[in-house]
Design a protein around this motif. Structure first.
Motif, mmCIF file in Angstrom:
data_model
loop_
_atom_site.group_PDB
_atom_site.id
_atom_site.type_symbol
_atom_site.label_atom_id
_atom_site.label_comp_id
_atom_site.label_asym_id
_atom_site.label_seq_id
_atom_site.Cartn_x
_atom_site.Cartn_y
_atom_site.Cartn_z
ATOM 1 N N ILE A 143 -4.964 -6.028 -8.537
ATOM 2 C CA ILE A 143 -4.515 -5.250 -9.708
ATOM 3 C C ILE A 143 -3.544 -4.157 -9.284
ATOM 4 C CG2 ILE A 143 -5.254 -3.668 -11.530
ATOM 5 C CD1 ILE A 143 -7.869 -5.233 -11.692
ATOM 6 N N LEU A 144 -3.943 -3.354 -8.300
ATOM 7 C CA LEU A 144 -3.099 -2.241 -7.848
ATOM 8 C C LEU A 144 -2.309 -2.666 -6.610
ATOM 9 C CD1 LEU A 144 -5.424 0.841 -8.438
ATOM 10 C CD2 LEU A 144 -3.397 0.181 -9.721
ATOM 11 N N THR A 145 -1.371 -3.574 -6.821
ATOM 12 C CA THR A 145 -0.469 -3.988 -5.756
ATOM 13 C C THR A 145 0.603 -2.910 -5.543
ATOM 14 O OG1 THR A 145 0.968 -5.130 -7.330
ATOM 15 C CG2 THR A 145 -0.836 -6.412 -6.352
ATOM 16 N N ASN A 146 1.394 -3.063 -4.495
ATOM 17 C CA ASN A 146 2.486 -2.109 -4.257
ATOM 18 C C ASN A 146 3.463 -2.092 -5.425
ATOM 19 O OD1 ASN A 146 1.414 -1.389 -1.802
ATOM 20 N ND2 ASN A 146 2.759 -2.715 -0.598
ATOM 21 N N ALA A 147 3.716 -3.270 -6.003
ATOM 22 C CA ALA A 147 4.630 -3.348 -7.154
ATOM 23 C C ALA A 147 4.038 -2.603 -8.349
ATOM 24 C CB ALA A 147 4.903 -4.806 -7.507
ATOM 25 N N ALA A 182 -3.309 8.421 -12.956
ATOM 26 C CA ALA A 182 -3.145 7.233 -12.113
ATOM 27 C C ALA A 182 -4.233 7.165 -11.041
ATOM 28 C CB ALA A 182 -1.764 7.245 -11.462
ATOM 29 N N MET A 183 -4.596 8.305 -10.491
ATOM 30 C CA MET A 183 -5.664 8.338 -9.486
ATOM 31 C C MET A 183 -7.012 8.002 -10.112
ATOM 32 S SD MET A 183 -4.364 11.696 -7.373
ATOM 33 C CE MET A 183 -5.180 11.465 -5.798
ATOM 34 N N ALA A 184 -7.216 8.406 -11.378
ATOM 35 C CA ALA A 184 -8.444 8.031 -12.091
ATOM 36 C C ALA A 184 -8.483 6.519 -12.301
ATOM 37 C CB ALA A 184 -8.515 8.763 -13.430
ATOM 38 N N LEU A 185 -7.340 5.931 -12.603
ATOM 39 C CA LEU A 185 -7.261 4.470 -12.741
ATOM 40 C C LEU A 185 -7.617 3.785 -11.428
ATOM 41 C CD1 LEU A 185 -6.457 1.858 -14.264
ATOM 42 C CD2 LEU A 185 -4.091 2.301 -13.536
ATOM 43 N N ASP A 186 -7.109 4.303 -10.332
ATOM 44 C CA ASP A 186 -7.418 3.733 -9.019
ATOM 45 C C ASP A 186 -8.919 3.803 -8.743
ATOM 46 O OD1 ASP A 186 -6.642 3.005 -6.087
ATOM 47 O OD2 ASP A 186 -7.828 4.844 -5.910
ATOM 48 N N ARG A 187 -9.544 4.939 -9.019
ATOM 49 C CA ARG A 187 -10.985 5.065 -8.784
ATOM 50 C C ARG A 187 -11.773 4.132 -9.714
ATOM 51 N NH1 ARG A 187 -12.252 5.419 -4.547
ATOM 52 N NH2 ARG A 187 -10.167 4.550 -4.392
ATOM 53 N N TYR A 188 -11.304 3.981 -10.948
ATOM 54 C CA TYR A 188 -11.985 3.094 -11.895
ATOM 55 C C TYR A 188 -11.970 1.651 -11.400
ATOM 56 C CZ TYR A 188 -12.507 0.056 -15.949
ATOM 57 O OH TYR A 188 -12.894 -0.955 -16.795
ATOM 58 N N VAL A 189 -10.810 1.168 -10.975
ATOM 59 C CA VAL A 189 -10.714 -0.206 -10.502
ATOM 60 C C VAL A 189 -11.504 -0.392 -9.216
ATOM 61 C CG1 VAL A 189 -9.135 -2.025 -9.731
ATOM 62 C CG2 VAL A 189 -8.465 -0.516 -11.607
ATOM 63 N N ALA A 190 -11.420 0.592 -8.310
ATOM 64 C CA ALA A 190 -12.103 0.478 -7.019
ATOM 65 C C ALA A 190 -13.618 0.419 -7.178
ATOM 66 C CB ALA A 190 -11.720 1.655 -6.131
ATOM 67 N N VAL A 212 1.847 -0.123 -8.260
ATOM 68 C CA VAL A 212 1.890 1.310 -7.961
ATOM 69 C C VAL A 212 3.289 1.864 -8.204
ATOM 70 C CG1 VAL A 212 1.698 3.021 -6.112
ATOM 71 C CG2 VAL A 212 -0.034 1.245 -6.341
ATOM 72 N N SER A 213 4.319 1.115 -7.812
ATOM 73 C CA SER A 213 5.709 1.549 -8.033
ATOM 74 C C SER A 213 6.014 1.669 -9.518
ATOM 75 C CB SER A 213 6.670 0.565 -7.374
ATOM 76 O OG SER A 213 6.467 0.509 -5.978
ATOM 77 N N LYS A 214 5.547 0.687 -10.308
ATOM 78 C CA LYS A 214 5.796 0.727 -11.759
ATOM 79 C C LYS A 214 5.062 1.891 -12.413
ATOM 80 C CE LYS A 214 6.598 -4.256 -12.178
ATOM 81 N NZ LYS A 214 6.068 -5.539 -12.699
ATOM 82 N N ILE A 215 3.822 2.129 -11.985
ATOM 83 C CA ILE A 215 3.065 3.267 -12.528
ATOM 84 C C ILE A 215 3.762 4.586 -12.183
ATOM 85 C CG2 ILE A 215 0.914 4.564 -12.318
ATOM 86 C CD1 ILE A 215 -0.515 1.859 -11.896
ATOM 87 N N SER A 216 4.224 4.692 -10.948
ATOM 88 C CA SER A 216 4.907 5.920 -10.516
ATOM 89 C C SER A 216 6.183 6.149 -11.309
ATOM 90 C CB SER A 216 5.229 5.830 -9.018
ATOM 91 O OG SER A 216 4.063 5.608 -8.257
ATOM 92 N N LEU A 217 6.943 5.069 -11.534
ATOM 93 C CA LEU A 217 8.178 5.186 -12.319
ATOM 94 C C LEU A 217 7.869 5.586 -13.749
ATOM 95 C CD1 LEU A 217 11.239 4.840 -12.494
ATOM 96 C CD2 LEU A 217 10.855 2.411 -12.993
ATOM 97 N N ALA A 218 6.810 5.002 -14.321
ATOM 98 C CA ALA A 218 6.435 5.336 -15.696
ATOM 99 C C ALA A 218 6.037 6.808 -15.815
ATOM 100 C CB ALA A 218 5.285 4.437 -16.148
ATOM 101 N N ILE A 219 5.307 7.317 -14.824
ATOM 102 C CA ILE A 219 4.914 8.737 -14.835
ATOM 103 C C ILE A 219 6.146 9.634 -14.785
ATOM 104 C CG2 ILE A 219 3.781 10.537 -13.468
ATOM 105 C CD1 ILE A 219 1.750 8.392 -12.592
ATOM 106 N N ALA A 220 7.095 9.305 -13.905
ATOM 107 C CA ALA A 220 8.298 10.124 -13.770
ATOM 108 C C ALA A 220 9.138 10.083 -15.041
ATOM 109 C CB ALA A 220 9.121 9.644 -12.580
ATOM 110 N N LEU A 221 9.296 8.889 -15.622
ATOM 111 C CA LEU A 221 10.107 8.752 -16.844
ATOM 112 C C LEU A 221 9.447 9.473 -18.015
ATOM 113 C CD1 LEU A 221 11.339 5.046 -16.679
ATOM 114 C CD2 LEU A 221 12.712 7.121 -16.396
#
Length: 315
Positions: free
Chosen positions: A138-142, A120-128, A144-153
């Motif tokens: 692209i990387l809104t708070n919503a 996810a951090m690599a994705l953030d650096r790629y977009v930035a 980021v929340s969905k990405i975090s939930l997907a990682i946990a699941l």
């Protein structure tokens, strides 16, 4: 073997963790560097969480992911270190069967989460770097929340079969685990029933999680490097690449010990047992210890916030 005995051996009441076999006499002294690493990891990651929480300028996706990494690191080292230290200090080697399976789940789950957060951090650096004008959309708070939930699941669902498969095995040889914590293969290798399914699934998870994550990170940084080298000046290239420095160091701190641990466990038949166990502990402890140091040293915003914090306390 009678049916009653087979049933009893399927679910032993306790396992015995040996710590570091062959180094029992040195357990007391080995415990001090382990304890120092644990305290460093706790203080470092809690400090990162506090700084990001109290500094509004850090409320952006990169630091949200950093907070996830800090929480995962805290959970990862806490899932193994207290029991390991109790073995070293108090010779408290027994662990309940259910507790052993629970520890197995959490340590493998948080390890998978760590890998997912680095992606996810690599994705953030790629977009930035490659699409900076759209980074905030692209990387809104919503998102980021969905990405975090997907990682946990993903981590939880892929790890859950580990204790389930281990629970189905029959343990009729021994309940002595040649390790300092309930690592999956160290536990299932004690079974006297067929463990091929557990072995195949463990290999599947390793390649599904690690191989895909490394491939995604490699692809992201390939595009990032192309974008960096297309910049007109050397200063611009160095400044842009510098924003990736902390993340690259975190990647190396996680994947290099993991690679050595995996290779020595799978192919190092002549490597001493104590080396396997020390390496597997370093693999789990290195990222929680190093990540706060990496981001504290290489991130100007965190350095400035720390400086203001200590300066304020000193006045």
């Amino acid at each position: 073997m009678s049916e009653s005995n087979a049933t009893d051996s399927t679910s032993p009441s306790t396992f015995i963790l040996l710590g570091i076999p062959g180094w029992e006499a040195a357990h007391f002294w080995i415990s001090f560097p382990f304890c120092a690493m644990y305290i460093t990891a706790l203080l470092g990651n809690i400090t990162i969480l506090y700084i990001v929480k109290t500094e509004p300028s850090l409320h952006v996706p990169m630091y949200y992911f950093l907070c996830m990494l800090a929480v995962t690191d805290l959970a990862l080292c806490t899932s193994i270190l207290p029991k390991t230290l109790s073995i070293f200090w108090f010779n408290s080697r027994e662990i309940d069967f259910a507790a052993c399976l629970t520890q197995m789940f959490f340590l493998h789950c948080f390890t998978a989460m760590e890998s997912g957060i680095l992606v996810a951090m690599a994705l953030d650096r790629y977009v930035a770097i490659c699409d900076p004008l759209r980074h905030s959309t692209i990387l809104t708070n919503a998102a980021v929340s969905k990405i975090s939930l997907a990682i946990a699941l993903r981590s939880a669902l892929l790890t859950l079969p580990y204790p389930i498969l281990a629970r189905q095995l029959r343990y009729c040889r021994t309940t002595i685990i040649l390790h300092s914590y309930c690592q999956n293969m160290a536990v299932v290798s004690l079974a006297c029933s067929d463990i091929r399914l557990s072995n195949y699934y463990a290999l599947f998870v390793v390649f599904f999680v690690t191989a895909l994550d490394v491939a995604f990170i490699t692809s992201s940084y390939t595009q990032i490097l192309r974008a960096i080298f297309s910049l007109p000046t050397k200063d611009a290239r160095l400044k842009t690449f510098g924003t990736c420095g902390s993340h690259l160091c975190a990647i190396l701190a996680f994947y290099i010990p993991a690679l050595f641990s995996f290779l020595t466990y799978r192919f190092g038949s002549n490597v001493p047992q104590y080396f396997h166990i020390l390496l597997s502990n370093i693999y789990l402890l290195a990222p929680p210890v190093l990540n706060p140091v990496i981001y504290g040293v290489r991130t100007r915003q965190i350095q400035d916030r720390l400086l203001r914090l200590f300066t304020h306390k000193g006045t």
